[in-house]
Design a protein around this motif. Structure first.
Motif, PDB file in Angstrom:
ATOM      1  N   TYR A   4       0.744  -1.191  -0.163  1.00 50.44           N
ATOM      2  CA  TYR A   4      -0.118   0.130   0.027  1.00 50.44           C
ATOM      3  C   TYR A   4       0.849   1.316  -0.082  1.00 50.44           C
ATOM      4  CZ  TYR A   4      -3.650   3.108   1.039  1.00 50.44           C
ATOM      5  OH  TYR A   4      -4.500   4.293   1.109  1.00 50.44           O
ATOM      6  N   ASP A  12      -6.206   7.993   0.675  1.00 51.71           N
ATOM      7  CA  ASP A  12      -6.586   7.576  -0.429  1.00 51.71           C
ATOM      8  C   ASP A  12      -7.245   5.974   0.346  1.00 51.71           C
ATOM      9  OD1 ASP A  12      -7.162   6.408  -2.648  1.00 51.71           O
ATOM     10  OD2 ASP A  12      -4.904   6.226  -3.451  1.00 51.71           O
ATOM     11  N   GLU A  14     -10.321   5.042  -1.043  1.00 53.19           N
ATOM     12  CA  GLU A  14     -10.667   4.180  -2.087  1.00 53.19           C
ATOM     13  C   GLU A  14      -9.510   3.170  -2.619  1.00 53.19           C
ATOM     14  OE1 GLU A  14     -13.189   4.759  -6.279  1.00 53.19           O
ATOM     15  OE2 GLU A  14     -12.551   6.446  -5.125  1.00 53.19           O
ATOM     16  N   ARG A  15      -8.445   3.366  -2.855  1.00 49.93           N
ATOM     17  CA  ARG A  15      -7.314   2.331  -3.199  1.00 49.93           C
ATOM     18  C   ARG A  15      -7.263   1.543  -2.034  1.00 49.93           C
ATOM     19  NH1 ARG A  15      -1.824   1.553  -3.220  1.00 49.93           N
ATOM     20  NH2 ARG A  15      -1.408   3.598  -2.173  1.00 49.93           N
ATOM     21  N   ASP A  18      -9.758  -1.018  -2.687  1.00 43.62           N
ATOM     22  CA  ASP A  18      -9.654  -2.019  -3.712  1.00 43.62           C
ATOM     23  C   ASP A  18      -8.409  -2.905  -3.224  1.00 43.62           C
ATOM     24  OD1 ASP A  18     -11.139  -0.625  -5.436  1.00 43.62           O
ATOM     25  OD2 ASP A  18      -9.759   0.803  -6.151  1.00 43.62           O
ATOM     26  N   GLN A 226      -0.366   5.464 -13.247  1.00 45.07           N
ATOM     27  CA  GLN A 226      -1.277   5.158 -12.341  1.00 45.07           C
ATOM     28  C   GLN A 226      -0.496   4.033 -11.179  1.00 45.07           C
ATOM     29  OE1 GLN A 226      -4.821   4.007 -14.129  1.00 45.07           O
ATOM     30  NE2 GLN A 226      -5.822   6.049 -13.758  1.00 45.07           N
ATOM     31  N   THR A 227      -1.126   4.071  -9.819  1.00 41.90           N
ATOM     32  CA  THR A 227      -0.707   3.083  -8.898  1.00 41.90           C
ATOM     33  C   THR A 227      -1.319   1.749  -9.207  1.00 41.90           C
ATOM     34  OG1 THR A 227       0.007   4.664  -7.342  1.00 41.90           O
ATOM     35  CG2 THR A 227      -0.137   2.799  -6.740  1.00 41.90           C
ATOM     36  N   VAL A 229      -2.585  -1.939  -8.471  1.00 39.92           N
ATOM     37  CA  VAL A 229      -3.112  -2.957  -7.607  1.00 39.92           C
ATOM     38  C   VAL A 229      -2.582  -4.529  -7.844  1.00 39.92           C
ATOM     39  CG1 VAL A 229      -5.005  -4.042  -5.952  1.00 39.92           C
ATOM     40  CG2 VAL A 229      -4.922  -1.703  -6.652  1.00 39.92           C
TER      41      VAL A 229
END
Length: 317
Positions: A4, A12, A14-15, A18, A226-227, A229
């Protein structure tokens, strides 16, 4: 495991959800699973906890109260059913929406609609009866100490067991990783591409695997916009960056058979413990990665904070 990259999900959320979904999707449901949730249970933290309960559908919830503090509401199935979360709707909120009284529709999962049946789990409520149990300020201090100890223990795998002295970072043999072999992403902030190598050098990174193939027209570096997942296979330190040969020098105890799967380096807001850099033994002259000749007016710079709140406690038995 997913990296993370921050010690708090406040910036963050929301991430964070996810990530929870991604990790939980690997659960085979053939063995018991214990989920250790965060201690952030006020404001948005409580709403996020309600989202997680709806998402994971536990069979039991153990709620630990705090001594000598106004207790939060018991997380009964009825309470979770009626209360809106940060991204999911509660039963009452869904009714208002049907009447046309609700505003913009929050993010939700089709399986998490507010008019669904109440969750079925057993609540086990624990009320400690000893003073200062669960004091938030002390928990934050202890968590930072435990985090540093965990990182030091992980880095201890780099040391040779048959050598008495602890070898400093510059005495350990790193892996050489071509710029074009791995993608790079800074998780917690925006960094200009011209400054990315300054940020990465001497940093703690997650060694990750993204499903996409790394395609680089030049010699790199490969920068993600973008990061992702994705799976994290372990951690390492970028000990140096060779701009001429286009190589990252990475120290990690992750075995080579797993390193072959790594194609992404994620840099988060997790710092290498100060003692690793400052306490390097057997160094003549300037200590690697440490300088006293520095301009604190530079944007992003700052002096390290000293923890002055440690006091010796007196316990009566």
């Amino acid at each position: 495991m997913v990296y993370y990259g921050q010690t708090s999900c406040e910036q963050d959320t929301e991430r964070y959800l996810d990530v929870v979904k991604y990790v939980f999707s690997s659960y085979k449901k053939d063995v018991p699973l214990v989920i250790n949730t965060m201690g952030w249970v006020k404001g948005d933290g409580l709403l996020l906890l309600i989202d997680i309960i709806r998402l994971l559908s536990p069979s039991h919830i153990v709620q630990m109260d705090v001594y000598d503090w106004k207790a939060m509401a018991p997380l009964t199935p009825e309470y979770v059913h009626l209360t809106p979360g940060l991204y999911t709707k509660g039963k009452q909120q869904a009714k208002c929406k049907r009447m046309g009284l609700a505003g913009a529709e929050p993010w939700s999962n089709s399986e998490q609609e507010g008019d669904a049946s109440a969750p079925q789990y057993k609540l086990l409520y624990v009320h400690p009866e000893f003073p200062r149990a669960g004091v938030a300020g002390e928990a934050r201090v202890h968590s930072s100490i435990l985090r540093d100890m965990s990182i030091l223990g992980y880095l201890g795998q780099l040391q040779f067991p048959d050598i008495g002295a602890v070898l400093p970072l510059h005495s350990l043999m790193p892996y050489q990783v071509p710029f074009s072999a791995v993608a790079l992403r800074v998780i917690h902030t925006d960094v200009a591409p011209t400054n990315i190598m300054y940020a990465v050098n001497a940093s703690w990174v997650g060694l990750c695997r993204i499903p996409d193939e790394i395609r680089c027209q030049t010699e790199g570096p490969v920068l993600l916009t973008q990061t992702p997942v994705c799976d994290c296979l372990g951690f390492g330190i970028v000990r140096g960056v060779d701009m001429e040969k286009k190589l990252y020098h990475v120290l990690t105890p992750v075995p080579p058979e797993n390193l072959r799967r790594v194609n992404c380096l994620l840099l988060g807001n997790i710092a290498i413990p100060n003692c690793v850099l400052v306490g390097q033994q057997g160094v003549e002259g300037e200590i690697p990665y440490v300088t006293s000749d520095y301009n604190y007016s530079i944007l992003g710079s700052g002096k390290l904070k000293k923890k002055k709140h440690f006091k010796r406690r007196e316990y009566a038995f």
